[in-house]
Design an enzyme around this catalytic site. Structure first.
Site, mmCIF file in Angstrom:
data_model
loop_
_atom_site.group_PDB
_atom_site.id
_atom_site.type_symbol
_atom_site.label_atom_id
_atom_site.label_comp_id
_atom_site.label_asym_id
_atom_site.label_seq_id
_atom_site.Cartn_x
_atom_site.Cartn_y
_atom_site.Cartn_z
ATOM 1 N N GLU A 10 1.270 -1.595 -0.114
ATOM 2 C CA GLU A 10 -0.505 0.113 0.226
ATOM 3 C C GLU A 10 1.233 1.415 -0.413
ATOM 4 O O GLU A 10 0.611 2.348 0.639
ATOM 5 C CB GLU A 10 -1.196 0.150 1.225
ATOM 6 C CG GLU A 10 -2.117 -1.237 1.190
ATOM 7 C CD GLU A 10 -3.346 -1.277 1.690
ATOM 8 O OE1 GLU A 10 -3.192 -0.342 2.806
ATOM 9 O OE2 GLU A 10 -4.163 -1.745 1.963
ATOM 10 N N GLU B 211 -4.908 -8.400 -0.419
ATOM 11 C CA GLU B 211 -5.944 -8.796 0.620
ATOM 12 C C GLU B 211 -7.398 -8.263 0.072
ATOM 13 O O GLU B 211 -6.977 -7.350 -0.281
ATOM 14 C CB GLU B 211 -4.817 -7.321 1.535
ATOM 15 C CG GLU B 211 -3.986 -7.496 1.891
ATOM 16 C CD GLU B 211 -3.746 -6.490 2.892
ATOM 17 O OE1 GLU B 211 -4.752 -5.374 3.552
ATOM 18 O OE2 GLU B 211 -2.434 -5.961 2.840
HETATM 19 O O1 AHR Z 1 -4.829 -6.116 6.872
HETATM 20 C C1 AHR Z 1 -4.576 -4.791 7.712
HETATM 21 C C2 AHR Z 1 -4.416 -3.621 7.093
HETATM 22 O O2 AHR Z 1 -4.653 -3.719 5.969
HETATM 23 C C3 AHR Z 1 -3.147 -3.951 6.188
HETATM 24 O O3 AHR Z 1 -2.282 -4.257 7.061
HETATM 25 C C4 AHR Z 1 -3.101 -3.677 5.272
HETATM 26 O O4 AHR Z 1 -2.385 -3.641 4.277
HETATM 27 C C5 AHR Z 1 -4.201 -3.003 4.128
HETATM 28 O O5 AHR Z 1 -4.613 -2.115 5.114
#
Ligand code: AHR
Length: 509
Positions: free
Chosen positions: A197, A318
Site C-alpha cells: 500500500e 489482501e
Molecule cells: O489487513 C490489515 C491492513 O489492511 C494491512 O496491514 C494493510 O495493508 C491494509 O490496509
C-alpha cells in the site's frame, strides 16, 4: 364422507402444485468445451501480519507455553491449517512490513530488540517471531512463503541482504550467520512483495514515485539459486490510475502487481457489525463483495493495454470482510467474529477469482487467525473454526483445477436498493479429471431448485445455518459446519435443492 375426503385430496394437490410452482427455479449450464487457465493454488493463499493476536497467541505461543505446541506453534492451529492445504502465506504485513527491520527478528530470542508496533495499537513487538519462525512455519504447514519487503522505510540494500540471508548457500557471511542461527539449508522464497500500500501506510507515495522506486527495488530483488515471483505494490479497489501508472513505469520489472479489496458493509468510518447486523446489511455486504468482479475487469483492461501478452499477473494479496471490531476487544487489533455471511463473501470472491484466472494468479485472504476475516479464532487454549474456514475446506478441490464457464439463469435477489443475482456458480475439473461444482444461494429467505445440464451422480457437502449471522463461539464451536449433501436426477438431469443462504460443493460422477 367420501366427498369430503376427495375435497381434502383436491386441496392438498392444489397446495402441492402451488408450492411446486412457487419454488424458485434456476438453471446452470457449464460449457465444458471452454476450459480456462488453471485456478492457481496460490489463489487460496492467506495473509498473516504482526497485528493484534494474529501471530502472537494465534499462531505462536512459544515453546514454554502450557498451550499444546509444536516447537512454539499452536498444535491445534497448525493441524487445522494443514487440513485446508494453505498454499502460500504472506508475511510480515501489511502496513507492518514497511516498518519492519528484518535484523530485529533473527538471533537468540532473548537478545532481540523490542519495538513498538506503530500501526496496530502501539503495542510492544518482541520480535520473538521473526524470519526463522516464519519460514519454518511455512514448511510446517506445507505452504510457500510470500515475504513482503520494506520499501516504505527500508533500503534496497536491506531488502537484498535479507534475501541473501534467507536464500544464499556457500560461504557468504549472511549464509553463515543464518547457519549459526540454526538453519543450515537455504529456504525457498517463492514470492516476494516489494512494498505494501505504497499509496497509504507504505509511504504515502504518488504512483509515479512508487513506480520508479519499485523499479529500483525490483532490480535488487535477486535471490540465490533462482528468482522469486516479484509483486509490486498495487492499488486499492477502484484506483485504476494506480494500476495504469504502476504498469507503465514498473510492469516489466515485476511478475505481478497487487490489488487490495476489502468488503465493508457501510463505510470506513462505521463499517458495520460482524454479527447482530440488520437484514439489509446482508444484501449490501454481498453486493459489495460482488463489486470486485467489475473492478477486476477494469484493472485487467488497463493491464492489457501495457501487457497484451498477459505476462504480468494480478495478485489480490489482501481481501475479505472488514467490520467494526468486536466490542471490548483491544483497539487496533481488528478482531471480529465471522458468520455465515463471511462464508458467503468468501464463496462469491473465490468464484470471481475462478472467472479471472487469466490474470489473477495469487490472492491472500486477510487474515489467517484472530484478525479480520479469519479462518480461526483463539481464546487462550481454546480454538474455533469459523464459517470462512469451512468454506475454504469445501473449496479445496478447486485448488489447481481447470475452470469452465458456468452460465447461471437466476432470478434477482432484491432487498432495498440491492439487486443482485440470487444464485452464483463455479465449475472446474481437478487434476484427476473429476468435475466439481459450487452452487451459492445467497437469498436469505428462499430455497431454490437448480437444474443443471450435468448427468450422473453428485455428492458433496453444504454449508448453511439458521440465521444470517449464525456463527461459532468458543462454547458452541459447531453451530455452523458443513453437512453431507447430494443432487438428484430429474428427467435425466442433475438437480439440486438448495435451501436459503446456502453454499454447496459437489463432485460430479
Ligand atoms: O489487513 C490489515 C491492513 O489492511 C494491512 O496491514 C494493510 O495493508 C491494509 O490496509
Amino acid at each position: 364422507m367420501k366427498r369430503i375426503r376427495q375435497a381434502a385430496i383436491g386441496v392438498a394437490s392444489l397446495l402441492m402444485s402451488y408450492s411446486a410452482s412457487a419454488q424458485v427455479e434456476v438453471s446452470v449450464s457449464v460449457d465444458t468445451t471452454k476450459p480456462g487457465p488453471k485456478i492457481e493454488r496460490a489463489v487460496y493463499g492467506q495473509f498473516a501480519e504482526h497485528l493484534g493476536r494474529g501471530i502472537y497467541e494465534g499462531i505462536w505461543v512459544g515453546k514454554d507455553s502450557s498451550i499444546p505446541n509444536v516447537k512454539g506453534y499452536r498444535k491445534d492451529v497448525v493441524e487445522a491449517l494443514r487440513k485446508i492445504k494453505v498454499p502460500v502465506i504472506r508475511w510480515p504485513g501489511g502496513c507492518f512490513a514497511d516498518d519492519y527491520d528484518w535484523r530485529d527478528g533473527i538471533g537468540p530470542a532473548a537478545q532481540r530488540p523490542e519495538r513498538m508496533n506503530k500501526f496496530w495499537g502501539g503495542v510492544p513487538e518482541t520480535n520473538a517471531f521473526g524470519t526463522h519462525e516464519f519460514m519454518d512455519f511455512t514448511e510446517l504447514i506445507g505452504a510457500d512463503a510470500y515475504v513482503a519487503a520494506n520499501m516504505g522505510s527500508g533500503t534496497p540494500r536491506e531488502m537484498a541482504r535479507w534475501l541473501e540471508y534467507m536464500t544464499a548457500d556457500g560461504t557468504s557471511t549472511l549464509a553463515k550467520e543464518r547457519r549459526a542461527n540454526g538453519r543450515e539449508k537455504p529456504w525457498k522464497v517463492k514470492y516476494l512483495g516489494v512494498g505494501n500500500e505504497s499509496w497509504g501506510c507504505g509511504g504515502e507515495m504518488r504512483p509515479e514515485f512508487a513506480g520508479d522506486l519499485s523499479r529500483q527495488f525490483g532490480s535488487y530483488a535477486r535471490l540465490h539459486g533462482g528468482s522469486a515471483f516479484r509483486v509490486a505494490s498495487g492499488g486499492s479497489a477502484d484506483d485504476f490510475n494506480w494500476t495504469d501508472v504502476m504498469m507503465e513505469r514498473a510492469g516489466k520489472y515485476f511478475d505481478a502487481i497487487s490489488l487490495h479489496y476489502y468488503t465493508i458493509p457501510l463505510d470506513w468510518g462505521t463499517k458495520g457489525q460482524a454479527t447482530g447486523f440488520p437484514k439489509e446489511e446482508w444484501g449490501i455486504t454481498l453486493r459489495n463483495a460482488q463489486a470486485l468482479d467489475g473492478m477486476l475487469v477494469r484493472h485487467e483492461a488497463i493491464m492489457d493495454k501495457h501487457d497484451p501478452e498477459k505476462r504480468v499477473a494480478l495478485s489480490v494479496d489482501e481481501w475479505g470482510t472488514w467490520y467494526d471490531q468486536e466490542p471490548g476487544s483491544t483497539p487496533g487489533f481488528l478482531y471480529q467474529q465471522n458468520s455465515l455471511r463471511d462464508a458467503m463473501v468468501a464463496a462469491l470472491t473465490l468464484n470471481i477469482f475462478h472467472r479471472h484466472t487469466e490474470r489473477v494468479k495469487m490472492a491472500n485472504i486477510a487474515q489467517m487467525v484472530n484478525v479480520l476475516q479469519a479462518m480461526i479464532l483463539t481464546d487462550k487454549e481454546r480454538m474455533l473454526l469459523t464459517p470462512t474456514y469451512h468454506l475454504f475446506d469445501l473449496y479445496v478441490p478447486f485448488q489447481g483445477a481447470i475452470p469452465f464457464p458456468a452460465k447461471v439463469n437466476s432470478p434477482r435477489y432484491i432487498e432495498g436498493d440491492v439487486d443482485i443475482p440470487m444464485v452464483d456458480a463455479s465449475a472446474a475439473k481437478d487434476a484427476n479429471g473429476k468435475m466439481w461444482l459450487s452452487l451459492v444461494n445467497l437469498d436469505p429467505n428462499k430455497a431454490v431448485r437448480i437444474t443443471t445440464d450435468f448427468t450422473g451422480k453428485a455428492k458433496g457437502r453444504m454449508l448453511t445455518a439458521a440465521k444470517i449471522d449464525s456463527h461459532n463461539t468458543f462454547d458452541k464451536p459447531d453451530t455452523v459446519k458443513p453437512v453431507a449433501y447430494s443432487g438428484r436426477t430429474v428427467g435425466g438431469k442433475l438437480v439440486f435443492d438448495l435451501p436459503a443462504k446456502a453454499i454447496a460443493v459437489v463432485e460430479i460422477n
